[in-house]
Design a protein around this motif. Structure first.
Motif, PDB file in Angstrom:
ATOM      1  N   UNK A  28       0.830  -1.203   0.000  1.00 50.62           N
ATOM      2  CA  UNK A  28       0.000   0.000   0.000  1.00 50.62           C
ATOM      3  C   UNK A  28       0.866   1.255   0.000  1.00 50.62           C
ATOM      4  N   UNK A  29       1.874   1.277   0.864  1.00 49.61           N
ATOM      5  CA  UNK A  29       2.747   2.451   0.965  1.00 49.61           C
ATOM      6  C   UNK A  29       3.545   2.649  -0.326  1.00 49.61           C
ATOM      7  N   UNK A  30       3.994   1.561  -0.947  1.00 49.92           N
ATOM      8  CA  UNK A  30       4.764   1.678  -2.191  1.00 49.92           C
ATOM      9  C   UNK A  30       3.934   2.335  -3.283  1.00 49.92           C
ATOM     10  N   UNK A  31       2.690   1.912  -3.412  1.00 46.98           N
ATOM     11  CA  UNK A  31       1.802   2.512  -4.419  1.00 46.98           C
ATOM     12  C   UNK A  31       1.549   3.976  -4.083  1.00 46.98           C
ATOM     13  N   UNK A  32       1.304   4.266  -2.804  1.00 42.75           N
ATOM     14  CA  UNK A  32       1.040   5.645  -2.388  1.00 42.75           C
ATOM     15  C   UNK A  32       2.235   6.548  -2.675  1.00 42.75           C
TER      16      UNK A  32
ATOM     17  N   UNK B 196       4.542   6.116  -4.922  1.00 43.00           N
ATOM     18  CA  UNK B 196       4.682   6.252  -6.372  1.00 43.00           C
ATOM     19  C   UNK B 196       3.681   7.241  -6.946  1.00 43.00           C
ATOM     20  N   UNK B 197       2.475   7.290  -6.353  1.00 45.69           N
ATOM     21  CA  UNK B 197       1.430   8.178  -6.850  1.00 45.69           C
ATOM     22  C   UNK B 197       1.339   9.469  -6.031  1.00 45.69           C
ATOM     23  N   UNK B 198       2.253   9.648  -5.066  1.00 46.41           N
ATOM     24  CA  UNK B 198       2.352  10.869  -4.273  1.00 46.41           C
ATOM     25  C   UNK B 198       1.072  11.181  -3.503  1.00 46.41           C
ATOM     26  N   UNK B 199       0.585  10.176  -2.811  1.00 48.27           N
ATOM     27  CA  UNK B 199      -0.552  10.373  -1.909  1.00 48.27           C
ATOM     28  C   UNK B 199      -0.156   9.879  -0.518  1.00 48.27           C
ATOM     29  N   UNK B 200      -0.838  10.372   0.485  1.00 45.08           N
ATOM     30  CA  UNK B 200      -0.521  10.010   1.861  1.00 45.08           C
ATOM     31  C   UNK B 200      -1.241   8.722   2.274  1.00 45.08           C
ATOM     32  N   UNK B 201      -0.693   8.110   3.316  1.00 43.06           N
ATOM     33  CA  UNK B 201      -1.302   6.891   3.861  1.00 43.06           C
ATOM     34  C   UNK B 201      -1.665   7.126   5.324  1.00 43.06           C
TER      35      UNK B 201
ATOM     36  N   UNK C 297       3.390   2.755  10.492  1.00 39.26           N
ATOM     37  CA  UNK C 297       3.586   2.187   9.159  1.00 39.26           C
ATOM     38  C   UNK C 297       3.235   3.131   8.015  1.00 39.26           C
ATOM     39  N   UNK C 298       2.465   4.188   8.307  1.00 40.68           N
ATOM     40  CA  UNK C 298       2.081   5.138   7.275  1.00 40.68           C
ATOM     41  C   UNK C 298       2.552   6.533   7.635  1.00 40.68           C
ATOM     42  N   UNK C 299       1.906   7.536   7.065  1.00 42.75           N
ATOM     43  CA  UNK C 299       2.236   8.924   7.406  1.00 42.75           C
ATOM     44  C   UNK C 299       1.638   9.317   8.753  1.00 42.75           C
ATOM     45  N   UNK C 300       0.561   8.668   9.121  1.00 46.52           N
ATOM     46  CA  UNK C 300      -0.087   8.889  10.421  1.00 46.52           C
ATOM     47  C   UNK C 300      -1.039   7.734  10.654  1.00 46.52           C
ATOM     48  N   UNK C 301      -1.490   7.605  11.899  1.00 39.61           N
ATOM     49  CA  UNK C 301      -2.442   6.545  12.234  1.00 39.61           C
ATOM     50  C   UNK C 301      -3.457   7.078  13.229  1.00 39.61           C
ATOM     51  N   UNK C 302      -4.708   6.659  13.059  1.00 38.93           N
ATOM     52  CA  UNK C 302      -5.765   7.024  13.987  1.00 38.93           C
ATOM     53  C   UNK C 302      -6.158   5.836  14.837  1.00 38.93           C
ATOM     54  N   UNK C 303      -6.213   6.041  16.157  1.00 38.98           N
ATOM     55  CA  UNK C 303      -6.603   5.000  17.100  1.00 38.98           C
ATOM     56  C   UNK C 303      -7.885   5.399  17.819  1.00 38.98           C
ATOM     57  N   UNK C 304      -8.692   4.402  18.135  1.00 38.89           N
ATOM     58  CA  UNK C 304      -9.835   4.578  19.022  1.00 38.89           C
ATOM     59  C   UNK C 304      -9.539   3.851  20.321  1.00 38.89           C
ATOM     60  N   UNK C 305      -9.919   4.476  21.442  1.00 37.56           N
ATOM     61  CA  UNK C 305      -9.830   3.821  22.747  1.00 37.56           C
ATOM     62  C   UNK C 305     -11.223   3.613  23.325  1.00 37.56           C
ATOM     63  N   UNK C 306     -12.173   3.369  22.438  1.00 38.22           N
ATOM     64  CA  UNK C 306     -13.531   3.023  22.864  1.00 38.22           C
ATOM     65  C   UNK C 306     -13.442   1.865  23.868  1.00 38.22           C
TER      66      UNK C 306
END
Length: 372
Positions: free
Chosen positions: A147-151, A153-158, A178-187
């Motif tokens: 996923x990151x390799x494709x992103x 190459x196409x200059x988009x964020x992950x 693993x990406x540019x940022x990550x969102x977590x929930x602590x529900x």
């Protein structure tokens, strides 16, 4: 008739009562500090969770949805932009994109892992694509290298949607790094759960972290100075204090989940259920143990008769929800996602379960009813 001593799907009361004394001490500490918003408990948790995930920054926010939404806002993603999302996910992933003003573009998952299929990504990216949200569904990491390799190459964020994957690993690295940022929930029901709504963003991008801290606080980085129209989305001191306690037990509890999952997989081989497939390069958090079955309703009844509670994650895919009925997304042809949502069933799996509980689940599967 359903047995009275049912195996609960998740006993949050008992899970949290294990930490009762530590929670009371944390409450006293917060009360005595006089700091209830953006104080030392939050700062300490942010530092500890960033270190746990292997990143430089963690920004606590009000929920997992806010973690995704505010990150997209901080990247200036909005009207006219597109964000690729899995077609098979909880609706919060899509809502984060919609609330930013951008358009969610669904991409089908792999049927074996239920996660985003990297082979379908390239054809879905357009000149308007600004980001890809990779969901680690049920606690199993998506195939991030591809996923990151494709992103790149196409200059988009992950953006990782790690709401269900606290502590999961991909090729030796924690999700959240693993990406540019990550969102977590602590529900509360998450592997790392608060006693209310809470969330966080992890990243190595200092500028992103600084802007998120402003956006979560009415667009203000200095008291009484509002640089932009922000939001009120702050992880409060008490929840941060509780999360600091529970973080110490996360790896141990995940290890128990992993052992139980292995026993379920071994015991369910040869049944009619389609079992989870785990690639060799991931270590799932096992937030949910999900099987598929062509006659799911019959399976639910069989489990219920045996006193085993089960749940469906999730019965309706996002594009079939009423929330998107007035959009072109409602007409999307997403047969893999629809098949998954018609067949999936989550079985109990949590750190309080015993081998006897596992045997009870296996026994329910082994009972054969006429016409099943």
């Amino acid at each position: 008739m359903t047995p009275t001593n049912s195996l609960l799907f998740l006993d949050l009361r008992s899970l949290n009562l294990e930490h009762r004394d530590a929670f009371h001490q944390a409450l006293d500490r917060v009360m005595n500090s006089g700091q209830f918003i953006q104080g030392d408990e939050l700062s300490s948790f942010e530092q500890e969770y960033a270190a746990y995930c292997g990143v430089d920054h963690c920004v606590g926010v009000g929920s997992g949805l806010d973690a995704l939404h505010l990150t997209l806002r901080a990247w200036d993603i909005g009207p006219g932009d597109e964000v690729i999302v899995p077609s098979n996910t909880y609706i919060a992933t899509w809502l984060a994109v919609s609330h930013s003003g951008a358009t969610p573009v669904p991409v089908e998952p792999r049927l074996d892992t239920y996660n985003l299929d990297p082979e379908l990504l390239d054809s879905a990216i357009t000149s308007r694509t600004k980001a890809i949200i990779a969901v680690h569904l049920y606690g199993q990491p998506a195939h991030m290298d591809a996923i990151v390799a494709i992103a790149r190459n196409r200059r988009v964020r992950v953006l990782e949607d790690a709401a269900q994957a606290h502590g999961a690993c991909y090729k030796g690295s924690r999700v959240g790094s693993l990406g540019d940022a990550a969102g977590f929930s602590f529900y509360p029901s998450k592997n790392l759960g608060a006693l209310g709504d809470a969330g966080a963003v992890t990243t190595n991008d200092k500028a992103l972290a600084e802007r998120l801290r402003s956006l979560r606080n009415y667009g203000s980085s200095r008291k009484h100075h509002n640089e932009e129209r922000g939001f009120n989305s702050r992880l409060d001191e008490f929840q941060a204090a509780l999360l600091r306690i529970k973080l110490k037990y996360l790896d141990g509890n995940n290890a128990i989940r992993s052992e139980l999952a292995k026993k379920l997989i071994d015991g369910l081989r040869g049944t009619d259920a389609v079992l989870p497939e785990v690639p060799s390069w991931v270590q799932p958090a096992w937030h949910q143990f999900v099987v598929r079955h062509a006659m799911r309703d019959n399976l639910i009844k069989r489990l219920d008769d045996a006193g085993v509670q089960s749940m469906i994650h999730y019965p309706i895919p996002p594009h079939r929800q009423r929330a998107y009925s007035d959009t072109p997304l409602a007409q999307s042809c997403l047969p893999i996602s629809e098949k998954i949502h018609k067949e999936v069933l989550s079985l109990p799996l949590n750190p309080l379960m015993s081998n006897r509980d596992i045997e009870r689940i296996l026994s329910a599967f082994q009972q054969r009813e006429q016409g099943f």
